[in-house]
Scaffold this motif. Sequence first.
Motif, PDB file in Angstrom:
ATOM      1  N   ILE A  60      56.758 -40.382   4.206  1.00  0.00           N
ATOM      2  CA  ILE A  60      56.664 -38.961   3.807  1.00  0.00           C
ATOM      3  C   ILE A  60      56.193 -38.678   2.509  1.00  0.00           C
ATOM      4  CG2 ILE A  60      57.917 -36.718   3.889  1.00  0.00           C
ATOM      5  CD1 ILE A  60      59.751 -38.031   6.066  1.00  0.00           C
ATOM      6  N   VAL A  61      56.761 -39.456   1.490  1.00  0.00           N
ATOM      7  CA  VAL A  61      56.283 -39.109   0.096  1.00  0.00           C
ATOM      8  C   VAL A  61      55.179 -39.438  -0.224  1.00  0.00           C
ATOM      9  CG1 VAL A  61      56.807 -40.296  -2.251  1.00  0.00           C
ATOM     10  CG2 VAL A  61      58.807 -39.611  -0.758  1.00  0.00           C
ATOM     11  N   GLN A  62      54.505 -40.594   0.450  1.00  0.00           N
ATOM     12  CA  GLN A  62      52.972 -41.064   0.163  1.00  0.00           C
ATOM     13  C   GLN A  62      52.119 -39.899   0.769  1.00  0.00           C
ATOM     14  OE1 GLN A  62      53.032 -45.064   2.059  1.00  0.00           O
ATOM     15  NE2 GLN A  62      53.470 -46.107   0.049  1.00  0.00           N
ATOM     16  N   TRP A  63      52.551 -39.462   2.102  1.00  0.00           N
ATOM     17  CA  TRP A  63      51.843 -38.482   2.698  1.00  0.00           C
ATOM     18  C   TRP A  63      51.594 -37.338   1.852  1.00  0.00           C
ATOM     19  CZ3 TRP A  63      53.904 -33.795   4.392  1.00  0.00           C
ATOM     20  CH2 TRP A  63      52.940 -32.863   5.143  1.00  0.00           C
ATOM     21  N   ALA A  64      52.842 -36.546   1.566  1.00  0.00           N
ATOM     22  CA  ALA A  64      52.859 -35.318   0.625  1.00  0.00           C
ATOM     23  C   ALA A  64      52.086 -35.657  -0.621  1.00  0.00           C
ATOM     24  CB  ALA A  64      54.419 -35.092   0.415  1.00  0.00           C
ATOM     25  N   ALA A  65      52.113 -36.953  -1.085  1.00  0.00           N
ATOM     26  CA  ALA A  65      51.319 -37.104  -2.457  1.00  0.00           C
ATOM     27  C   ALA A  65      49.826 -36.855  -2.206  1.00  0.00           C
ATOM     28  CB  ALA A  65      52.032 -38.433  -3.034  1.00  0.00           C
ATOM     29  N   SER A  66      49.634 -37.507  -1.181  1.00  0.00           N
ATOM     30  CA  SER A  66      47.851 -37.479  -0.815  1.00  0.00           C
ATOM     31  C   SER A  66      47.445 -36.164  -0.593  1.00  0.00           C
ATOM     32  CB  SER A  66      47.797 -38.158   0.529  1.00  0.00           C
ATOM     33  OG  SER A  66      48.054 -37.534   1.519  1.00  0.00           O
ATOM     34  N   LEU A  67      48.406 -35.221  -0.515  1.00  0.00           N
ATOM     35  CA  LEU A  67      47.929 -33.664  -0.373  1.00  0.00           C
ATOM     36  C   LEU A  67      47.483 -33.041  -1.613  1.00  0.00           C
ATOM     37  CD1 LEU A  67      50.557 -32.215   2.163  1.00  0.00           C
ATOM     38  CD2 LEU A  67      48.287 -33.223   2.726  1.00  0.00           C
ATOM     39  N   GLY A  68      47.798 -33.567  -2.756  1.00  0.00           N
ATOM     40  CA  GLY A  68      47.453 -33.119  -4.183  1.00  0.00           C
ATOM     41  C   GLY A  68      48.278 -32.579  -4.851  1.00  0.00           C
ATOM     42  N   ASP A  69      48.403 -31.468  -5.298  1.00  0.00           N
ATOM     43  CA  ASP A  69      49.307 -30.777  -6.410  1.00  0.00           C
ATOM     44  C   ASP A  69      50.886 -30.998  -5.851  1.00  0.00           C
ATOM     45  OD1 ASP A  69      50.599 -29.307  -8.104  1.00  0.00           O
ATOM     46  OD2 ASP A  69      50.138 -27.553  -7.712  1.00  0.00           O
ATOM     47  N   ARG A  70      51.643 -31.926  -6.588  1.00  0.00           N
ATOM     48  CA  ARG A  70      52.793 -32.281  -6.329  1.00  0.00           C
ATOM     49  C   ARG A  70      54.036 -31.227  -6.818  1.00  0.00           C
ATOM     50  NH1 ARG A  70      52.154 -38.497  -7.881  1.00  0.00           N
ATOM     51  NH2 ARG A  70      50.588 -38.976  -6.159  1.00  0.00           N
ATOM     52  N   SER A  71      53.634 -30.442  -7.957  1.00  0.00           N
ATOM     53  CA  SER A  71      54.428 -29.399  -8.213  1.00  0.00           C
ATOM     54  C   SER A  71      54.661 -28.372  -7.697  1.00  0.00           C
ATOM     55  CB  SER A  71      53.765 -28.858  -9.779  1.00  0.00           C
ATOM     56  OG  SER A  71      52.775 -28.048  -9.350  1.00  0.00           O
ATOM     57  N   GLU A  72      54.039 -27.750  -6.534  1.00  0.00           N
ATOM     58  CA  GLU A  72      54.309 -27.097  -5.552  1.00  0.00           C
ATOM     59  C   GLU A  72      54.529 -27.449  -4.072  1.00  0.00           C
ATOM     60  OE1 GLU A  72      53.379 -23.139  -6.081  1.00  0.00           O
ATOM     61  OE2 GLU A  72      53.217 -23.539  -8.344  1.00  0.00           O
ATOM     62  N   ASN A  73      54.717 -29.052  -3.974  1.00  0.00           N
ATOM     63  CA  ASN A  73      54.751 -29.398  -2.634  1.00  0.00           C
ATOM     64  C   ASN A  73      56.034 -29.804  -2.574  1.00  0.00           C
ATOM     65  OD1 ASN A  73      54.616 -31.285  -0.683  1.00  0.00           O
ATOM     66  ND2 ASN A  73      52.849 -32.128  -1.301  1.00  0.00           N
TER      67      ASN A  73
ATOM     68  N   ASP B 169      57.832 -30.691   0.293  1.00  0.00           N
ATOM     69  CA  ASP B 169      57.816 -32.008   1.027  1.00  0.00           C
ATOM     70  C   ASP B 169      57.911 -33.277   0.009  1.00  0.00           C
ATOM     71  OD1 ASP B 169      58.076 -31.329   3.807  1.00  0.00           O
ATOM     72  OD2 ASP B 169      55.820 -31.301   4.112  1.00  0.00           O
ATOM     73  N   TYR B 170      57.230 -33.589  -0.802  1.00  0.00           N
ATOM     74  CA  TYR B 170      56.921 -34.247  -1.806  1.00  0.00           C
ATOM     75  C   TYR B 170      58.142 -34.171  -2.602  1.00  0.00           C
ATOM     76  CZ  TYR B 170      55.701 -36.972  -5.822  1.00  0.00           C
ATOM     77  OH  TYR B 170      55.659 -38.178  -6.903  1.00  0.00           O
ATOM     78  N   GLN B 171      58.718 -33.123  -3.231  1.00  0.00           N
ATOM     79  CA  GLN B 171      59.648 -32.932  -4.257  1.00  0.00           C
ATOM     80  C   GLN B 171      61.176 -33.379  -3.319  1.00  0.00           C
ATOM     81  OE1 GLN B 171      59.406 -29.183  -5.672  1.00  0.00           O
ATOM     82  NE2 GLN B 171      58.146 -29.594  -7.216  1.00  0.00           N
ATOM     83  N   TYR B 172      61.280 -32.941  -2.277  1.00  0.00           N
ATOM     84  CA  TYR B 172      62.514 -33.091  -1.703  1.00  0.00           C
ATOM     85  C   TYR B 172      62.590 -34.644  -1.085  1.00  0.00           C
ATOM     86  CZ  TYR B 172      65.888 -33.504   2.223  1.00  0.00           C
ATOM     87  OH  TYR B 172      67.015 -34.121   2.931  1.00  0.00           O
ATOM     88  N   ASN B 173      61.613 -35.184  -0.660  1.00  0.00           N
ATOM     89  CA  ASN B 173      61.707 -36.548  -0.283  1.00  0.00           C
ATOM     90  C   ASN B 173      61.661 -37.452  -1.365  1.00  0.00           C
ATOM     91  OD1 ASN B 173      61.821 -36.535   2.845  1.00  0.00           O
ATOM     92  ND2 ASN B 173      60.194 -35.052   2.377  1.00  0.00           N
ATOM     93  N   LYS B 174      60.910 -37.008  -2.479  1.00  0.00           N
ATOM     94  CA  LYS B 174      61.105 -37.896  -3.776  1.00  0.00           C
ATOM     95  C   LYS B 174      62.668 -38.081  -4.198  1.00  0.00           C
ATOM     96  CE  LYS B 174      58.903 -40.435  -6.783  1.00  0.00           C
ATOM     97  NZ  LYS B 174      58.213 -41.551  -6.597  1.00  0.00           N
TER      98      LYS B 174
END
Length: 160
Positions: A32-45, A47-52
């Motif tokens: 999930i982190v890899q997928w969310a990171a591939s979407l681009g801007d991590r600061s507003e993501n 999914d990325y922040q929660y799963n990281k």
Amino acid sequence: MDTNIITPEGLAELQQELDNLWRKERPEVTKIVQWAASLGDRSENADYQYNKKRLREIDRRVRYLRDRLSKLRVAEYNPVQEGKAYFGAWVTLINENDETLTFRIVGPDEIYGNKNYVSVSAPIALKCFGKSVGDVISVNTSVSQNEWEIIAIEYNRNSN
């Protein structure tokens, strides 16, 4: 009192938790982190922040469990214990008001999530140690002092 002891069942539970975190949960969250990171801007993501954050929690727990498991010593049941309250025993007490209390004396790593488990270093467990059925113990709390009689000691109990 040795706080690095654990029942065989407690050890199996900790090993199962470690295995589940490492082999199942961590790989799922990593994807999930890899997928969310591939979407681009991590600061507003979100999914990325929660799963990281969840990945850091998993890694912290995995490190703790690995370290803890390396220090634990399994205390196996020995028939010599029969009739006396020692580590691993289910103890049933009764007071003068006919209130009963049943608990198992276990290591400190086993008490969480098990309402009938008491740490080997808890005052009530220490009072019961080495006692037999019929013995009376005195338990002091901040509110009162209670006398409890030991009415049962079991080692081979199937239900937790």
